[in-house]
Design an enzyme around this catalytic site. Structure first.
Site, PDB file in Angstrom:
ATOM      1  N   TRP A  14       8.094  14.654  -4.662  1.00  0.00           N
ATOM      2  CA  TRP A  14       7.096  14.478  -5.726  1.00  0.00           C
ATOM      3  C   TRP A  14       5.771  15.161  -5.376  1.00  0.00           C
ATOM      4  O   TRP A  14       4.842  15.139  -6.172  1.00  0.00           O
ATOM      5  CB  TRP A  14       6.866  13.001  -6.023  1.00  0.00           C
ATOM      6  CG  TRP A  14       6.743  12.151  -4.803  1.00  0.00           C
ATOM      7  CD1 TRP A  14       5.605  11.871  -4.126  1.00  0.00           C
ATOM      8  CD2 TRP A  14       7.804  11.477  -4.107  1.00  0.00           C
ATOM      9  NE1 TRP A  14       5.882  11.069  -3.053  1.00  0.00           N
ATOM     10  CE2 TRP A  14       7.215  10.804  -3.020  1.00  0.00           C
ATOM     11  CE3 TRP A  14       9.186  11.369  -4.302  1.00  0.00           C
ATOM     12  CZ2 TRP A  14       7.975  10.034  -2.130  1.00  0.00           C
ATOM     13  CZ3 TRP A  14       9.934  10.610  -3.416  1.00  0.00           C
ATOM     14  CH2 TRP A  14       9.336   9.966  -2.355  1.00  0.00           C
ATOM     15  N   GLU A  27       5.544   7.048  -8.097  1.00  0.00           N
ATOM     16  CA  GLU A  27       4.624   5.949  -7.795  1.00  0.00           C
ATOM     17  C   GLU A  27       5.259   4.591  -8.099  1.00  0.00           C
ATOM     18  O   GLU A  27       5.075   3.627  -7.365  1.00  0.00           O
ATOM     19  CB  GLU A  27       3.313   6.105  -8.576  1.00  0.00           C
ATOM     20  CG  GLU A  27       2.451   7.264  -8.112  1.00  0.00           C
ATOM     21  CD  GLU A  27       1.945   7.103  -6.679  1.00  0.00           C
ATOM     22  OE1 GLU A  27       2.000   5.985  -6.146  1.00  0.00           O
ATOM     23  OE2 GLU A  27       1.513   8.111  -6.091  1.00  0.00           O
ATOM     24  N   GLN A  32       6.665  -1.285  -3.225  1.00  0.00           N
ATOM     25  CA  GLN A  32       7.513  -2.201  -2.432  1.00  0.00           C
ATOM     26  C   GLN A  32       8.724  -1.525  -1.804  1.00  0.00           C
ATOM     27  O   GLN A  32       9.654  -2.209  -1.376  1.00  0.00           O
ATOM     28  CB  GLN A  32       8.060  -3.372  -3.284  1.00  0.00           C
ATOM     29  CG  GLN A  32       7.171  -3.809  -4.391  1.00  0.00           C
ATOM     30  CD  GLN A  32       6.466  -5.099  -4.068  1.00  0.00           C
ATOM     31  OE1 GLN A  32       6.527  -5.566  -2.943  1.00  0.00           O
ATOM     32  NE2 GLN A  32       5.778  -5.646  -5.024  1.00  0.00           N
ATOM     33  N   LEU A  70      17.781  -0.398  -5.861  1.00  0.00           N
ATOM     34  CA  LEU A  70      16.367  -0.211  -5.512  1.00  0.00           C
ATOM     35  C   LEU A  70      15.595  -1.534  -5.624  1.00  0.00           C
ATOM     36  O   LEU A  70      14.544  -1.697  -5.016  1.00  0.00           O
ATOM     37  CB  LEU A  70      15.766   0.834  -6.469  1.00  0.00           C
ATOM     38  CG  LEU A  70      14.612   1.707  -6.003  1.00  0.00           C
ATOM     39  CD1 LEU A  70      14.866   2.329  -4.650  1.00  0.00           C
ATOM     40  CD2 LEU A  70      14.351   2.807  -7.024  1.00  0.00           C
ATOM     41  N   GLY A  71      16.148  -2.476  -6.392  1.00  0.00           N
ATOM     42  CA  GLY A  71      15.521  -3.798  -6.529  1.00  0.00           C
ATOM     43  C   GLY A  71      14.321  -3.798  -7.470  1.00  0.00           C
ATOM     44  O   GLY A  71      13.925  -2.760  -7.997  1.00  0.00           O
ATOM     45  N   TYR A 110      -4.026   1.036  -9.817  1.00  0.00           N
ATOM     46  CA  TYR A 110      -3.617   1.989  -8.782  1.00  0.00           C
ATOM     47  C   TYR A 110      -2.780   3.131  -9.380  1.00  0.00           C
ATOM     48  O   TYR A 110      -3.064   4.312  -9.161  1.00  0.00           O
ATOM     49  CB  TYR A 110      -2.808   1.274  -7.672  1.00  0.00           C
ATOM     50  CG  TYR A 110      -2.072   2.274  -6.841  1.00  0.00           C
ATOM     51  CD1 TYR A 110      -2.727   2.965  -5.828  1.00  0.00           C
ATOM     52  CD2 TYR A 110      -0.735   2.599  -7.119  1.00  0.00           C
ATOM     53  CE1 TYR A 110      -2.080   3.949  -5.112  1.00  0.00           C
ATOM     54  CE2 TYR A 110      -0.091   3.578  -6.407  1.00  0.00           C
ATOM     55  CZ  TYR A 110      -0.765   4.244  -5.400  1.00  0.00           C
ATOM     56  OH  TYR A 110      -0.130   5.233  -4.711  1.00  0.00           O
ATOM     57  N   ASP A 128      -4.797   1.230  -2.609  1.00  0.00           N
ATOM     58  CA  ASP A 128      -3.592   0.434  -2.341  1.00  0.00           C
ATOM     59  C   ASP A 128      -3.760  -0.162  -0.946  1.00  0.00           C
ATOM     60  O   ASP A 128      -4.834  -0.058  -0.343  1.00  0.00           O
ATOM     61  CB  ASP A 128      -2.326   1.305  -2.464  1.00  0.00           C
ATOM     62  CG  ASP A 128      -2.243   2.369  -1.371  1.00  0.00           C
ATOM     63  OD1 ASP A 128      -3.244   2.554  -0.632  1.00  0.00           O
ATOM     64  OD2 ASP A 128      -1.185   2.999  -1.243  1.00  0.00           O
ATOM     65  N   CYS A 198     -15.707   6.109  12.337  1.00  0.00           N
ATOM     66  CA  CYS A 198     -15.026   4.805  12.244  1.00  0.00           C
ATOM     67  C   CYS A 198     -15.762   3.730  13.028  1.00  0.00           C
ATOM     68  O   CYS A 198     -15.833   3.756  14.255  1.00  0.00           O
ATOM     69  CB  CYS A 198     -13.585   4.942  12.731  1.00  0.00           C
ATOM     70  SG  CYS A 198     -12.686   3.402  12.549  1.00  0.00           S
TER      71      CYS A 198
HETATM   72  S1  SF4 Z   1     -10.282   5.890  13.934  1.00  0.00           S
HETATM   73 FE1  SF4 Z   1      -8.468   4.612  14.079  1.00  0.00          FE
HETATM   74  S2  SF4 Z   1      -8.995   2.743  12.987  1.00  0.00           S
HETATM   75 FE2  SF4 Z   1     -10.512   4.267  12.420  1.00  0.00          FE
HETATM   76  S3  SF4 Z   1      -9.725   5.146  10.541  1.00  0.00           S
HETATM   77 FE3  SF4 Z   1      -9.000   6.435  12.211  1.00  0.00          FE
HETATM   78  S4  SF4 Z   1      -6.982   5.624  12.782  1.00  0.00           S
HETATM   79 FE4  SF4 Z   1      -8.014   4.104  11.507  1.00  0.00          FE
END
Ligand code: SF4
Length: 358
Positions: A14, A27, A32, A70-71, A110, A128, A198
């Site tokens: 896709w 999608e 699930q 597929l449920g 979504y 999501d 991060c």
């Molecule tokens: S640094 Fe690690 S925790 Fe942070 S977004 Fe990237 S993979 Fe995720």
């Protein structure tokens, strides 16, 4: 993120198209369900129903048969309902407006954002579970992510971050990062293209976020089912109703009764007499039991074989050869019951309940 995605994206069927019907189908199937499991279904479904119009005019039993295994069959039913609406109200084209897409059966925020951004380049961010986890870690956000206020905050964050001139790729990059690098357990921060931004990594708490979801307690259910069998090897199926229907994906099923598990055979015999006129002295031969799980329900299936001279003449019932059930679009629970009955017929075990099947 975008250059990382350009290099690292998985080659999925896709992702080789901008056709909104194909993207929408993928999608829905991916809800699930794992990517590897979806691929063969996706390809077969498109062979059977190559466009929205073909899906809209198809017989629902054919659609369900293509979905079989597929449920979560409500996805297939909604898919066809939406296809009919697209043909009736949108001249066969998937709508370009977010609200119009959202109004279609089975399409939530979504899916609407995913299809519109990937197929049409519309500026809608997806949120999501994968994206929410990435965002929660980037911002070191604690607490239950699915709590409405938190989810709304995450939606706003996702929308703020969206790259407006490449919303489809951006959304897919975020989802891909969550699925392949920023995984629920042991995120691979060393390979992450946004590691420098991060907060969770900086604080050393990446593995602890997001906070564990409160699980709904498992409910144990015993379901006794009657496999009526006439001398021609035919059995009777019903369309499920109410709560029971959820357990059988609202597909054809054997007559069944939820019991407390104490003498399920006697309870079922009473039910079959009252509802279908099955003789009170009919023999209910226990078959192999099986376990079945549907969302938070842990179901013990207790099937019984009931030989009858003639199947009840019941409105809305369907009479089919027992052996044919293996090829019908029925739920996994019904398949398990049918398997137990067929095994019993092929190798009769008198009196005792057979071994459990899974
Ligand atoms: S640094 Fe690690 S925790 Fe942070 S977004 Fe990237 S993979 Fe995720």
């Amino acid at each position: 993120m975008l250059s990382w995605f350009a290099k690292r994206r998985r080659d999925l069927p896709w992702r080789r198209t901008r056709d909104p019907y194909h993207i929408w189908l993928s999608e829905i199937m991916l809800q699930q369900t794992r990517v590897a499991a979806v691929i063969p279904y996706y390809e077969r479904f498109l062979e059977n129903f190559p466009d929205v119009r073909a899906l809209a005019r198809a017989n629902i039993d054919r659609v369900l048969a293509s979905w079989s295994g597929l449920g979560y069959y409500s996805r297939a039913r909604n898919l066809q309902r939406a296809a009919k609406e697209i043909v009736a109200r949108h001249e066969g084209d998937f709508p370009r407006e977010y609200e119009a897409a959202l109004a279609l059966p089975g399409i939530g925020r979504y899916t609407s954002a995913a299809v519109l951004s990937i197929a049409y380049g519309a500026p809608h961010a997806v949120l999501d579970g994968n994206v929410a986890r990435v965002l929660a870690r980037l911002g070191a956000l604690h607490g239950e992510l699915r709590a409405p206020a938190t989810w709304r905050k995450l939606e706003a964050t996702a929308q703020n971050l969206l790259v407006r001139n490449a919303p489809g790729d951006w959304n897919q990059a975020m989802m891909e990062l969550g699925a392949t690098v920023c995984t629920p357990k042991s995120p691979r921060c060393g390979e992450c293209p946004v590691a420098k931004s991060c907060r969770a990594l900086e604080l050393g708490i990446a593995g602890e976020l997001p906070s564990a979801r409160k699980k709904r307690a498992t409910v144990k259910v015993t379901l006794a089912a009657a496999v009526l069998l006439d001398p021609r090897g035919r059995t009777m199926l019903m369309r499920p109703r109410g709560e029971e229907g959820v357990l059988f994906s609202r597909l054809w099923q054997f007559p069944a009764l939820e019991t407390t598990g104490v003498d399920a055979g006697a309870a079922l015999a009473g039910h079959m007499h009252e509802k279908f006129g099955v003789a009170l002295n009919a023999s209910f031969t226990p078959l192999a039991t099986a376990r079945h799980a549907v969302t938070f329900r842990n179901i013990r299936l207790e099937p019984f074989l009931v030989r009858v001279a003639r199947l009840p003449c019941t409105k809305g019932a369907r009479v089919v050869p027992l052996g044919q059930l293996r090829r019908m679009s029925v739920s996994n629970a019904t398949q398990k019951i049918a398997t137990a009955a067929i095994a019993h017929e092929e190798k009769p075990v008198s009196g005792a309940r057979g071994k459990s099947i899974s």
